[in-house]
Write a protein that holds these residues in place. Sequence first.
Motif, PDB file in Angstrom:
ATOM      1  N   ILE A  37      34.595  20.514  50.420  1.00  0.00           N
ATOM      2  CA  ILE A  37      34.962  20.245  49.031  1.00  0.00           C
ATOM      3  C   ILE A  37      33.669  20.008  48.251  1.00  0.00           C
ATOM      4  O   ILE A  37      32.735  19.392  48.765  1.00  0.00           O
ATOM      5  CB  ILE A  37      35.875  19.001  48.941  1.00  0.00           C
ATOM      6  N   CYS A  38      33.636  20.510  47.035  1.00  0.00           N
ATOM      7  CA  CYS A  38      32.439  20.433  46.203  1.00  0.00           C
ATOM      8  C   CYS A  38      32.752  19.567  44.983  1.00  0.00           C
ATOM      9  O   CYS A  38      33.909  19.476  44.553  1.00  0.00           O
ATOM     10  CB  CYS A  38      32.084  21.843  45.761  1.00  0.00           C
ATOM     11  N   GLY A  39      31.721  18.956  44.395  1.00  0.00           N
ATOM     12  CA  GLY A  39      31.903  18.228  43.143  1.00  0.00           C
ATOM     13  C   GLY A  39      32.575  19.095  42.085  1.00  0.00           C
ATOM     14  O   GLY A  39      33.339  18.596  41.247  1.00  0.00           O
ATOM     15  N   THR A  40      32.293  20.398  42.137  1.00  0.00           N
ATOM     16  CA  THR A  40      32.908  21.320  41.171  1.00  0.00           C
ATOM     17  C   THR A  40      34.428  21.336  41.309  1.00  0.00           C
ATOM     18  O   THR A  40      35.141  21.452  40.313  1.00  0.00           O
ATOM     19  CB  THR A  40      32.339  22.740  41.391  1.00  0.00           C
ATOM     20  N   ASP A  41      34.938  21.204  42.543  1.00  0.00           N
ATOM     21  CA  ASP A  41      36.392  21.166  42.738  1.00  0.00           C
ATOM     22  C   ASP A  41      36.981  19.942  42.032  1.00  0.00           C
ATOM     23  O   ASP A  41      38.081  20.013  41.473  1.00  0.00           O
ATOM     24  CB  ASP A  41      36.743  21.131  44.230  1.00  0.00           C
ATOM     25  N   GLY A  59      38.245  26.059  46.217  1.00  0.00           N
ATOM     26  CA  GLY A  59      37.233  26.174  47.270  1.00  0.00           C
ATOM     27  C   GLY A  59      36.363  27.404  47.121  1.00  0.00           C
ATOM     28  O   GLY A  59      36.862  28.503  46.864  1.00  0.00           O
ATOM     29  N   HIS A  60      35.036  27.208  47.254  1.00  0.00           N
ATOM     30  CA  HIS A  60      34.117  28.351  47.151  1.00  0.00           C
ATOM     31  C   HIS A  60      33.030  28.274  48.223  1.00  0.00           C
ATOM     32  O   HIS A  60      31.999  28.912  48.113  1.00  0.00           O
ATOM     33  CB  HIS A  60      33.495  28.414  45.749  1.00  0.00           C
ATOM     34  N   GLU A  61      33.274  27.456  49.248  1.00  0.00           N
ATOM     35  CA  GLU A  61      32.283  27.293  50.309  1.00  0.00           C
ATOM     36  C   GLU A  61      32.991  27.441  51.656  1.00  0.00           C
ATOM     37  O   GLU A  61      34.149  27.061  51.785  1.00  0.00           O
ATOM     38  CB  GLU A  61      31.631  25.911  50.217  1.00  0.00           C
ATOM     39  N   GLY A  62      32.283  27.942  52.660  1.00  0.00           N
ATOM     40  CA  GLY A  62      32.881  28.002  53.983  1.00  0.00           C
ATOM     41  C   GLY A  62      32.281  29.082  54.872  1.00  0.00           C
ATOM     42  O   GLY A  62      31.472  29.904  54.423  1.00  0.00           O
ATOM     43  N   SER A 148      26.590  28.034  51.717  1.00  0.00           N
ATOM     44  CA  SER A 148      27.479  28.714  50.771  1.00  0.00           C
ATOM     45  C   SER A 148      27.088  28.410  49.330  1.00  0.00           C
ATOM     46  O   SER A 148      27.215  29.251  48.460  1.00  0.00           O
ATOM     47  CB  SER A 148      28.930  28.251  50.967  1.00  0.00           C
ATOM     48  N   ASP A 149      26.670  27.171  49.086  1.00  0.00           N
ATOM     49  CA  ASP A 149      26.448  26.740  47.706  1.00  0.00           C
ATOM     50  C   ASP A 149      25.290  25.753  47.569  1.00  0.00           C
ATOM     51  O   ASP A 149      24.285  26.044  46.913  1.00  0.00           O
ATOM     52  CB  ASP A 149      27.753  26.124  47.167  1.00  0.00           C
ATOM     53  N   ILE A 150      25.393  24.573  48.223  1.00  0.00           N
ATOM     54  CA  ILE A 150      24.494  23.489  47.805  1.00  0.00           C
ATOM     55  C   ILE A 150      23.026  23.751  48.123  1.00  0.00           C
ATOM     56  O   ILE A 150      22.161  23.439  47.308  1.00  0.00           O
ATOM     57  CB  ILE A 150      24.941  22.115  48.337  1.00  0.00           C
TER      58      ILE A 150
HETATM   59 ZN   LIG Z   1      30.194  24.056  45.490  1.00  0.00          ZN
END
Ligand SMILES: [Zn+2]
Length: 346
Positions: A37-41, A59-62, A148-150
């Motif tokens: 889970i991201c802060g963006t979620d 969700g956009h990471e994984g 994926s993102d951070i």
């Molecule tokens: Zn993210």
Amino acid sequence: MKALTYFGPGKKDFIDKPKPKVDKATDALIRVSKTTICGTDLHILKGDVPAVTEGRILGHEGVGVVEEVGEGVKNFKKGDKVIISCVTSCGKCENCKRALYAHCEDGGWILGHLIDGTQAEYVRIPHADNSLYHIPDGADEEALVMLSDILPTGFEIGVLYGQVQPGQTVVIIGAGPVGMAALLTAQFYSPAEIIMVDLDDHRLEVAKKFGATKTVNSSDGKAVEKIMDLTDGKGVDVAMEVVGIPATFEICQQIIKPGGAIPVLGVHGEAVDFHLEKLWIKNIRLTTGLVSTSTTPMLLKTVQSNKLQPAKLITHRFTFDEMLKAYEVFENSAKTEALKLIISNE
Ligand SMILES: [Zn+2]
Ligand SMILES: [Zn+2]
């Protein structure tokens, strides 16, 4: 399949949704093995991202395993283990040709935003050839979820845009997951000092373990004075803004040295004051941006060689069925001391 689904501001549920299908020749269908889970979620759940419509899977990471590919996918086949990039990119449009995948004309940040995302058993990934990365044999898959993102966000938008150099003094305002990712990747360039600023003493303690040379708790409103004291009144070379509120952008403008850089990584929801009347003469650079994830292959190599250890950012682990519990822990990170959590479906 089960999926974490958005139902308008403040409303989400973990419900049955139809399994996605390969729609276009360039799509891949991925069985998600680990997500987060991201802060963006949380921003989406607050209603800050109105483009997200009811019924959207977040969700956009994984990471996951390729289940099926369209006939146009050349780089991946069924059974391949992959990192899912938060940014989807065709690799062919004008912006992709400049490696500005964030602004792909048929992609960008769409996962868990404009199309269904990764907090599900399966996810459809458009433009799979350019939006997925192979996981090397034997790699720590949990650590690679951070790719994926951070990690690319902290590195590309913080460290590269800030042009961190050996011997510099760097301030990072905001010790959340992206701030920590910037802290880890800034050390590739050996800055003399990395000063971490946050309201939370626990996060500042963690930042010290991750390589911060000094920390400042800004809850008394005296961050500027404290940072100026720590730098003999000179200010800093790079001031990264990783919170996204006017107050933290203000601090960056007051502590920046002539010739310095202010990379903005925070997600800003309101207008800020920009003190051009003071800064016009100071030769500073101000940058903003959405991550392109063009550095993911490079970051993957640094993880494989153990120069970068993103698994350090993982504080909690959940099974897939515990999705809602994972949200609760992440939403209460001040109490639960959560940074990044892993939700596994093995
Ligand atoms: Zn993210
Ligand atoms: Zn493109």
